[in-house]
Design an enzyme around this catalytic site. Structure first.
Site, PDB file in Angstrom:
ATOM      1  N   GLU A 186      -6.142  -9.378   3.483  1.00  0.00           N
ATOM      2  CA  GLU A 186      -5.338  -8.702   4.503  1.00  0.00           C
ATOM      3  C   GLU A 186      -5.333  -9.590   5.730  1.00  0.00           C
ATOM      4  O   GLU A 186      -6.395  -9.852   6.315  1.00  0.00           O
ATOM      5  CB  GLU A 186      -5.902  -7.312   4.861  1.00  0.00           C
ATOM      6  N   GLN A 226       1.568  -6.242   5.688  1.00  0.00           N
ATOM      7  CA  GLN A 226       1.956  -5.858   4.340  1.00  0.00           C
ATOM      8  C   GLN A 226       3.348  -6.428   4.075  1.00  0.00           C
ATOM      9  O   GLN A 226       3.706  -7.399   4.724  1.00  0.00           O
ATOM     10  CB  GLN A 226       1.879  -4.359   4.217  1.00  0.00           C
ATOM     11  N   GLU A 239       0.852  -1.193   0.000  1.00  0.00           N
ATOM     12  CA  GLU A 239       0.000   0.000   0.000  1.00  0.00           C
ATOM     13  C   GLU A 239       0.886   1.241   0.000  1.00  0.00           C
ATOM     14  O   GLU A 239       1.995   1.227   0.553  1.00  0.00           O
ATOM     15  CB  GLU A 239      -0.879  -0.020   1.268  1.00  0.00           C
ATOM     16  N   ASN A 291     -12.072  -1.247  -1.149  1.00  0.00           N
ATOM     17  CA  ASN A 291     -11.408  -1.749   0.054  1.00  0.00           C
ATOM     18  C   ASN A 291     -12.250  -1.463   1.296  1.00  0.00           C
ATOM     19  O   ASN A 291     -12.696  -0.327   1.491  1.00  0.00           O
ATOM     20  CB  ASN A 291     -10.044  -1.064   0.233  1.00  0.00           C
ATOM     21  N   GLU A 292     -12.469  -2.480   2.090  1.00  0.00           N
ATOM     22  CA  GLU A 292     -13.128  -2.336   3.407  1.00  0.00           C
ATOM     23  C   GLU A 292     -14.268  -1.318   3.391  1.00  0.00           C
ATOM     24  O   GLU A 292     -14.312  -0.394   4.222  1.00  0.00           O
ATOM     25  CB  GLU A 292     -12.090  -1.958   4.480  1.00  0.00           C
ATOM     26  N   TYR A 335      -6.639  -8.931  11.608  1.00  0.00           N
ATOM     27  CA  TYR A 335      -5.359  -8.621  12.264  1.00  0.00           C
ATOM     28  C   TYR A 335      -5.471  -9.062  13.716  1.00  0.00           C
ATOM     29  O   TYR A 335      -6.522  -8.885  14.343  1.00  0.00           O
ATOM     30  CB  TYR A 335      -5.084  -7.117  12.200  1.00  0.00           C
TER      31      TYR A 335
END
Ligand code: AHR
Length: 506
Positions: free
Chosen positions: A292, A353, A27, A172-173, A244
């Protein structure tokens, strides 16, 4: 020491492993691109300004597909800013990360870098501040070979032949209130469906990923997937998952149960997608792009966010530079095991990432690049997990998790290919080593020959918080597992607590 046993039966195939499960994510964020992969003044930089030491480490990591250019960044990004002569490119404010984007690296430069590291491009389109038209413009620019104004522009910018990008993310999201252009499931589902239909009209060969939930803890989780897929089921191939994990309140044992959360996440999304299929009387199976995943100390990021000054928009600031320790790497290795255990539906995944930003690779401007602890389980799994993923249920001791109840201490998966087999095991117990007896008889019988251990790699530190740093970049690594052997078709391995192990049999 507790006892554990398992049997490796080659008939228990989960699926052929899609190499895209070993994908990454780059990113425009912090020092990921600038001062990370791109640092023209660095001693190892090539003529294009890309750091050679980073290229070598990314190759060693073994990353298949790389998602680009975001992340939250993409929801405010104008892809046209990143093409054409570099000197004429605009500087913009990046609202997602409160920084200034110089656009020195854009689509062409990033593809040049991918060519050097040998990975494939996965592109995300901006469905935050932009819409269908801009997505179609980018797709035409990237994938079309017919001569048009856009493709002439591409050729003038140095790429006569199309980029031929196969996988595309529809935003994205979009479920996250922090996302620029955040929408509810109904609005996003309609926009994603319209955009997907247009994109397929232009290039029917592409594969499309619709946004799922930003985590399993989102208030809309489950309902979001159902509603979005009700709109897009016929238009897309994948739905995304993002997750995450971090150690909270110093509770290492609870942190070590993170893989259970990831498994529940995947299984819930699969159930939801298949429910939509059932309602639509369809045999189609939507796959998961876990695009992710990582350990990320999000709680520390909240403190970082508080230091943002309204009038300061720095270029490539140090953001999200988590330093990973041995415990993080064991959890991380267990997440990789969990992804492989679901290889029938997780056909793509992106480690979030790659460089400097919650990354397996760190760099210092003008200085060295080094491997974080998490580098090791990724590179080993990417190299050794070949062919088919095979279930490997283990009977082991258990521990009690506040969130998940009774959890097995050992978590494992195997892979089988033409040259042999690989076994990956995490010992998630913080207290007990495990003596594993793995019966290989069914595999030996199927192969018609004996197996021996040809490689073993143990990640374990007595100090769970040992990390690799600029001053001590090789403090944590992997070493051969002592005493691992196969006798009479039984593999014996003693696995220390809080450890991750990869064993190659041939
Ligand atoms: O990977 C960091 C950020 O996490 C990404 O930009 C966003 O998609 C997610 O919330």
């Amino acid at each position: 020491m507790t006892d554990a046993s398992a049997r490796l039966d080659p008939a228990r195939v989960i699926a052929d492993i899609d190499r895209r499960i070993f994908g990454g994510f780059v990113e425009h964020l912090g020092r990921h691109i600038y001062d990370g992969i791109f640092e023209p003044g660095h001693p190892s930089a090539d003529a294009d300004g890309f750091r050679g030491d980073v290229v070598d480490l990314v190759k060693e990591l073994g990353v298949s597909t790389i998602r680009y250019p975001g992340g939250n960044f993409v929801s405010g990004y104008r892809w046209e800013d990143g093409i054409g002569p570099v000197d004429g490119r605009p500087r913009r404010l990046d609202l997602a990360w409160h920084a200034t984007e110089t656009n020195q690296v854009g689509l062409h430069e990033f593809q040049d870098w991918l060519d050097k590291v040998g990975s494939d491009l996965m592109l995300a389109v901006n469905l935050g501040t932009r819409g269908t038209e801009e997505a179609l413009d980018l797709l035409e620019y990237a994938n079309t070979s017919v001569e048009t104004t856009r493709t002439r522009e591409r050729a003038a910018n140095g790429r006569e032949t199309p980029f031929a990008v196969k996988m595309w993310c529809l935003g994205n999201e979009m479920d996250g209130p922090w996302q620029l252009g955040h929408r509810n499931a109904d609005d996003y589902g309609k926009l994603a469906s319209r955009t997907a239909k247009g994109m397929r009209q232009l290039d029917p060969s592409i594969q499309l990923v619709v946004c799922g939930s930003s985590s399993r803890t989102m208030p809309t989780f489950g309902a979001w997937e159902r509603e979005v897929l009700e709109h897009t089921f016929d238009d897309v191939d994948f739905i995304s998952c993002h997750a995450y994990y971090e150690e909270k309140d110093g509770d290492a044992q609870e942190f070590l149960a993170s893989g259970v959360d990831m498994a529940l996440f995947i299984e819930s999304v699969v159930a939801t997608a298949d429910h939509v299929a059932a309602v639509k009387k369809s045999d189609k199976r939507i796959m998961i792009s876990f695009d992710e995943w990582n350990v990320w100390y999000l709680s520390r990021f909240k403190d970082e966010e508080e230091t943002y000054r309204p009038d300061e928009w720095p270029i490539a600031p140090r953001q999200l530079e988590d330093q990973y320790h041995a415990l993080d790497a064991v959890v991380f290795g267990d997440l990789l095991i969990t992804l492989l255990q679901h290889a029938d539906r997780v056909r793509s995944a992106s480690l979030a990432q790659l460089v400097n930003v919650i990354a397996p690779i760190m760099t210092e401007p003008g200085g060295p690049a080094w491997r974080q602890t998490t580098f090791h389980p990724f590179s080993l799994t990417s190299r050794l997990a070949r062919g088919r993923a095979v279930r490997l249920p283990v009977v082991s001791a258990t521990f009690e998790s506040e969130r998940f109840g009774t959890v097995p201490a050992l978590n494992a998966v195997a892979t089988i290919d033409d040259a042999g087999a690989s076994v990956f095991v995490a010992n998630r117990s913080t207290t007990d080593a495990a003596s594993l007896r793995l019966d290989l008889t069914p595999l030996v019988a199927a192969l018609g020959r004996d197996l021996t251990v040809v490689e073993s790699h143990l990640l374990h530190e007595d100090d769970l918080y040992a990390a690799n740093t600029l001053a001590d970049p090789e403090r944590v690594g992997v070493r051969p597992l002592d005493g691992v052997e196969v006798e009479a078709s039984v593999l014996a391995a003693d696995l220390p607590p809080v450890s991750w192990t990869a064993i190659r049999l041939a």
